[in-house]
Write an enzyme that holds these catalytic residues in place. Structure first.
Site, PDB file in Angstrom:
ATOM      1  N   GLN B 196      -9.010   1.889   2.499  1.00 23.28           N
ATOM      2  CA  GLN B 196      -8.020   0.815   2.367  1.00 23.28           C
ATOM      3  C   GLN B 196      -8.033   0.036   3.680  1.00 23.28           C
ATOM      4  O   GLN B 196      -7.497   0.491   4.683  1.00 23.28           O
ATOM      5  CB  GLN B 196      -6.642   1.405   2.072  1.00 23.28           C
ATOM      6  CG  GLN B 196      -6.614   2.297   0.822  1.00 23.28           C
ATOM      7  CD  GLN B 196      -6.773   1.505  -0.474  1.00 23.28           C
ATOM      8  OE1 GLN B 196      -5.929   0.697  -0.820  1.00 23.28           O
ATOM      9  NE2 GLN B 196      -7.888   1.721  -1.180  1.00 23.28           N
ATOM     10  N   GLY B 237       3.055  -1.057  -3.887  1.00 28.24           N
ATOM     11  CA  GLY B 237       1.639  -0.684  -3.926  1.00 28.24           C
ATOM     12  C   GLY B 237       0.746  -1.657  -3.158  1.00 28.24           C
ATOM     13  O   GLY B 237       1.196  -2.716  -2.706  1.00 28.24           O
ATOM     14  N   HIS B 238      -0.521  -1.291  -3.050  1.00 23.81           N
ATOM     15  CA  HIS B 238      -1.440  -2.125  -2.272  1.00 23.81           C
ATOM     16  C   HIS B 238      -1.682  -3.483  -2.941  1.00 23.81           C
ATOM     17  O   HIS B 238      -1.716  -3.593  -4.149  1.00 23.81           O
ATOM     18  CB  HIS B 238      -2.767  -1.416  -1.979  1.00 23.81           C
ATOM     19  CG  HIS B 238      -3.514  -0.895  -3.162  1.00 23.81           C
ATOM     20  ND1 HIS B 238      -4.670  -0.155  -3.004  1.00 23.81           N
ATOM     21  CD2 HIS B 238      -3.290  -0.957  -4.476  1.00 23.81           C
ATOM     22  CE1 HIS B 238      -5.117   0.176  -4.191  1.00 23.81           C
ATOM     23  NE2 HIS B 238      -4.311  -0.280  -5.096  1.00 23.81           N
ATOM     24  N   ASN B 239      -1.781  -4.505  -2.082  1.00 19.32           N
ATOM     25  CA  ASN B 239      -2.076  -5.867  -2.513  1.00 19.32           C
ATOM     26  C   ASN B 239      -0.956  -6.532  -3.297  1.00 19.32           C
ATOM     27  O   ASN B 239      -1.154  -7.605  -3.862  1.00 19.32           O
ATOM     28  CB  ASN B 239      -3.374  -5.915  -3.337  1.00 19.32           C
ATOM     29  CG  ASN B 239      -4.563  -5.469  -2.524  1.00 19.32           C
ATOM     30  OD1 ASN B 239      -4.947  -4.308  -2.560  1.00 19.32           O
ATOM     31  ND2 ASN B 239      -5.099  -6.362  -1.722  1.00 19.32           N
ATOM     32  N   SER B 257      -1.348  -4.833  -6.728  1.00 15.56           N
ATOM     33  CA  SER B 257      -1.867  -6.161  -7.066  1.00 15.56           C
ATOM     34  C   SER B 257      -0.924  -7.001  -7.911  1.00 15.56           C
ATOM     35  O   SER B 257      -1.351  -8.020  -8.453  1.00 15.56           O
ATOM     36  CB  SER B 257      -3.229  -6.056  -7.767  1.00 15.56           C
ATOM     37  OG  SER B 257      -4.156  -5.423  -6.919  1.00 15.56           O
TER      38      SER B 257
END
Lengths: 344, 344, 344
Positions: B196, B237-239, B257
């Site tokens: 990541q 969460g990521h993004n 995302s």
């Protein structure tokens, strides 16, 4: 200047087949990959992005291999291939051997010379820390804990006394391993605490996300199998057992004494009550509440679908009368049977 | 003796119109405000409390201005007015410049002389800490992080390497910014970790509640817009991208995302799955599960309403047969059509 | 060699009636208890395990007293009896008086001489720490906090300024007491912070699980009554009041200003919205969303039951048309009324 990798070199290392050639410095998402970056495509729905990408090269599967004229690597599993290449370009920083002068270690703690112990770490009595372990700032390791070789504890992780963390496990910040399970007995309207004397035993190659908690067993152990991946803010109750290579997304809770099989995939915000058995390779969609054991692997789901608030008010109100509604339908059926009988 | 404020002085500073006069030392809730305390009312349903309050004075709107004979400030937005006055009487303690001797700073860290660094803080390589920043005890700041001017990190906050925290942001205890997102690829029944390598970028004037986690981006960044307010135990969460001035209540999770618009209001315990778009100014009620993008701002809801356990058992059992039930209704309709046709 | 306990000695201490005699060194679960271990049975469904156990002795109730020939203790409440015996064999480690040299204490902090203060603890100004208190490594105690006698703070707990923790309370790692509640006012599309100037007041004999958060009151206090047991990852909003001896399982969230009665039992992952009143002795099943006050004690439930994903897709789709479906049933009833009227 950092060395780039040629597609031929990547293929030599990771397999697959190169078409064309390029010099790769980093990985990037398809929409913004540039002239020294490698990207990947797993699904035909990204054909358009594939057409427009400025990437140096693309990893894709057989079915898509002719969908671009760019240099490319063709392989069976582009996502896994990409994971390998991404790890090559972005390795975890190696342990910097040594103990920060601000760390406090009990005299009986045994820390491998190759391990890294960060600032303000506390390590208790009779703890064992394996080779190349990394324990970042602010972590606290309770007495008699065993930390395997190559583990990485990000800052402010807490491991309670007696817990075992397998080799190469990664624990993110705020993780708490081995706090007491919720063991209580009621006596005259007051709760008595039942001592929690089991441990947590975590297998090799486990990763645990930020602020996830894994309770110690009441009398037996709580066990997280090898290769298990837990996302953030997951709660694992006492005596839970999770089989190897199961992955669980964020905010899921598993109550005490439930056993989860191997290679399960459990979505986010799932709630699994206690004392259940979930079969190997079961998939559970996000936001499900699991109240019965699952004996047959499959894909399970269940939550109330959202809608406009005014519609939900109208629709949900009927749920409290569903049983009565079913009776009305039965009644109608019998009346219509009667009517049709009369017509005959 | 601390100085009180006259209503006339408050009105001069914050606007509105004073009727009568009083000497104000503190703010208090309407039920227990005393003779030196200012309170506020936003809604006619508090008329009764207004009648009985022992407050020195009240903030209220035009519609309620004659509902009391107490000294009062009349304004358009009593809640906001109250927030301003409450902040005047209860300012955040200013930074006490200096670095606690127990803190450990990498030699390359750049900390403004006006910043406060508490006990047992660790600050990594090439970190920048802005003017008047407050970093309380036990915080850990990873290499290359950037902390803006006037930020406040309560104790035991963790910021991973490379993350940016905007000016005046407030992070409560146990917050983890920049842990790895849940990026995995499956290969032969085992999970490969996808590095990541994105960051978390947090705008100015953001507040983040205790034990909330914001994952770093996989390749791009996770972005929290300016003025966003996140309550406790939220998982981002990521993004994910959250637009400016959106507020999210506790225990909500947003999967990777997903993009949330500006000025949204999202309730507690909402679950939003990944790769969605939520329109600006959308409102989502507590405990909703959002599984599709929302293109049109509005108020959305959806959960199973609670009831007595014995009723729920009867009603909920029918949910698994709802499709069949709808078929039975269709069948009845067709039979009754037939019967009525036959009658003609 | 550690001393064992005879059943006669246990009965002398805790009551009940011994049949036969044995020498007990530890407690264990019925399936794996060995020849020096005591176990217990609460329910007839464990008759089979009782038949096969290798335990030295068993605690059971009158109804089961003849279901084994093993030495045994007969009592009214085997679970509570077991809790007492388990605590006897597994006492919490006593405080080791003294302050770790790495701890940092404000000069005005008052710490009892019998208290234990671990490595890298920070204790702020005017804090009071009672006799035999244990504060483990990495905890941070804000100014003016009061920690009662015999409390135990596991590593990395944070207590904000001014909060009170009652005698013998146990706080597990990652707990955050007294962070700001989510108090905001909207002004021109931006959120103003409302200062949170109340405290958290926690009664005696409370236990709070890992990573649980309890917000300070906005203006009044947040209050956790004596004997309350909170599991892990629970969120308690500002101004919530929880009555004595209530137990709440993991992952539950309670929004601001809600009052929970005494001796309630609240399951895991329950969500209770703000400004409600929940009656004494109410039981709420796991995963419920509580949106209205509960005036009558009882057992409440409500969530969408899980099923195979393909079935859920078919069934849940109808929920958005439930109101319309009810109309169709009403219409059918009226048509059938008409038909049957016509037949008469």
């Amino acid at each position: 200047m950092p060395k780039g990798w040629r597609l031929a070199e990547l293929v030599e290392r990771f397999g697959g087949r190169a078409i064309g050639e390029a010099d790769i410095m980093q990985v990037a998402p398809i929409e913004r990959a540039g002239s020294a970056e490698l990207t990947f495509v797993t699904h035909p729905r990204y054909r358009k992005e594939l057409e427009h990408t400025k990437a140096a090269a693309v990893i894709l599967n057989e079915a898509l291999q002719d969908a671009t004229v760019l240099p490319r690597i063709v392989c069976a599993n582009p996502a896994a291939y990409f994971a390998h290449v991404a790890a090559l370009f972005n390795p975890e920083p190696a342990a910097r051997p040594g103990i920060d002068p601000s760390a406090v270690l009990h005299p009986t703690a045994m820390v491998a010379a190759s391990a890294q112990v960060g600032a303000h770490v506390y390590i208790g009595a009779d703890v064992t820390v394996g080779e190349h372990a990394v324990i970042e700032a602010g972590c606290v390791i309770g007495d008699r804990a065993v930390l395997g070789a190559g583990i990485r504890l990000y800052p402010n992780v807490t491991v309670y006394h007696g817990c075992h963390i397998g080799a190469r496990a990664i624990l993110h910040s705020g993780v708490v391993i081995g706090a007491d399970g919720f063991g209580l007995a009621l006596e005259d309207g007051r709760w008595l605490k039942i001592p929690q004397i089991g441990r947590v035993v975590i297998g090799a190659d486990v990763e645990i996300g930020a602020n996830t908690t894994v309770d110690r067993g009441a009398m037996d152990d709580t066990v997280i199998g090898e290769g298990v991946k837990l996302d953030n803010q997951i709660q694992i109750g006492h005596n839970v057992r999770i089989g190897a290579h199961t992955a669980i997304a964020a905010c899921t809770g598993i109550a005490g004494s439930t056993t989860i099989g191997r290679q399960c995939q459990i979505g986010g915000a799932v709630r699994i009550i206690g004392h259940l058995n979930i079969a190997d390779r079961t998939e559970i969609s996000a936001a499900c509440v699991i109240t019965k054991s699952i004996d047959v692997a499959g894909v399970y789901a269940g939550f109330y679908p959202f809608e406009a608030h005014r519609d939900w008010l109208k629709n949900a109100a009927h749920l409290r009368h569903l049983n009565e509604l079913v009776k009305r339908i039965r009644e109608l059926e019998s009346r219509v049977d009667h009517l049709q009988g009369g017509q005959k």
